[in-house]
Write an enzyme that holds these catalytic residues in place. Structure first.
Site, PDB file in Angstrom:
ATOM      1  N   ASP A  11     -14.513 -13.143 -54.699  1.00 55.83           N
ATOM      2  CA  ASP A  11     -13.764 -11.894 -54.591  1.00 55.83           C
ATOM      3  C   ASP A  11     -13.475 -11.674 -53.110  1.00 55.83           C
ATOM      4  O   ASP A  11     -14.398 -11.638 -52.293  1.00 55.83           O
ATOM      5  CB  ASP A  11     -14.569 -10.718 -55.136  1.00 55.83           C
ATOM      6  CG  ASP A  11     -14.717 -10.763 -56.648  1.00 55.83           C
ATOM      7  OD1 ASP A  11     -13.894 -11.439 -57.299  1.00 55.83           O
ATOM      8  OD2 ASP A  11     -15.647 -10.138 -57.181  1.00 55.83           O
ATOM      9  N   ASP A 130      -9.800  -7.406 -67.251  1.00 57.85           N
ATOM     10  CA  ASP A 130     -10.969  -6.592 -66.900  1.00 57.85           C
ATOM     11  C   ASP A 130     -11.213  -5.639 -68.059  1.00 57.85           C
ATOM     12  O   ASP A 130     -10.375  -4.787 -68.363  1.00 57.85           O
ATOM     13  CB  ASP A 130     -10.709  -5.807 -65.611  1.00 57.85           C
ATOM     14  CG  ASP A 130     -10.592  -6.727 -64.404  1.00 57.85           C
ATOM     15  OD1 ASP A 130     -11.138  -7.839 -64.454  1.00 57.85           O
ATOM     16  OD2 ASP A 130      -9.950  -6.324 -63.410  1.00 57.85           O
TER      17      ASP A 130
END
Length: 278
Positions: A11, A130
């Site tokens: 990330d 997500d």
């Protein structure tokens, strides 16, 4: 049986690798190019770069980081975050990415995924989802999507809330009212080559993947599923594959902070009877 893949996830925020819990409370985990090179030496099967604030901040994609990484790393590289159009995909592929992950842009325009798959091939189009669990007190989102009337069955209603999951966009910031299972099916039909499924509830907790979520989605698709969110032990990776039915398991903190190495992980899984590339 095909070998199961072990995929470290980087990330990226402000040019650095970060890791948080439930998508917040981020802490620094190093330079992305250096981290990527280290994972290749360890024997990772693939690497995933996600620019977690690009869509929210309406920034361009991280082409410079991708290009510098591709110069040093030769394992497959998936990149996502801030991908908005076909030119973004082309630029990422030209910079060295092997696959491109699409999340927010797919929700705003599902045809984007279909067009991308036709232009570049399904093998390089990953739809990232997500997912967040919804409960009995949940009030369905009224997200203004111009295609909503075309696919009314994709959206959660009061009658479909039990054990359901909702799709989120913009790095987990925005709810959509879209049912994860129905969305994954549509994305497969539109040409996605893989689904990268992240449990927002489990992300960073190190309590394990949401096995029921992953199994439900995996058993409903024919394309590969990558499980993400919650890995804290090697047993979690094992269960993600065996109970969650994932084709690949993605993890971040357990690798970034040297709790387990890729080599150690693969040896553990091989002893458990999981086919992996050693």
């Amino acid at each position: 049986m095909l070998a199961k893949r072990i995929i470290p996830c980087l990330d990226v925020k402000d040019g650095r690798v970060v890791k948080g819990i439930n998508f917040v409370n981020l802490r620094d985990a190093g330079d992305p190019v250096e981290v990527a090179a280290a994972y290749e030496k360890e024997g990772a099967d693939e690497l995933t770069f996600l620019d977690i604030t690009a869509s929210h901040e309406k920034r361009n994609i991280i082409l410079d980081i991708v290009a510098r990484t591709a110069e040093k790393v030769f394992m497959p590289l998936t990149v996502g975050g801030g991908v908005r159009d076909l030119d973004d995909i082309r630029n990422l592929l030209n910079s060295g990415a092997d696959k491109v992950a699409i999340n927010t842009a797919a929700v705003h325009n599902p045809e984007f995924v279909r067009n991308a798959a036709k232009r570049f091939g399904s093998q390089c189009i990953v739809v990232a989802i997500d997912a967040k669990r919804v409960g009995s007190t949940y009030k369905p989102s009224k997200t203004n999507l111009n295609w909503r009337k075309l696919h009314p069955k994709l959206f959660l209603t009061k009658n479909t809330l039990e054990h359901s999951f909702e799709v989120y966009t913009h790095g987990g910031r925005n709810s959509t009212g879209i049912d994860v299972l129905q969305w994954a099916k549509l994305m497969e039909a539109y040409g996605a080559g893989e689904i990268l499924l992240t449990s927002m509830d489990c992300d960073g907790t190190k309590n394990g993947y949401d096995l029921k979520l992953n199994r439900t989605i995996s058993e409903s698709l024919t394309i590969p599923l990558i499980a993400s969110g919650g890995a804290g032990t090697l047993e979690h990776l094992f269960k993600g594959i065996t109970e969650g039915k994932a084709d690949a398991v993605l993890a971040a903190s357990i690798f970034h902070f040297k709790e387990f190495s890729i080599e150690e992980t693969k040896k553990f899984l091989k002893l458990k009877g999981i086919p992996v590339r050693i």
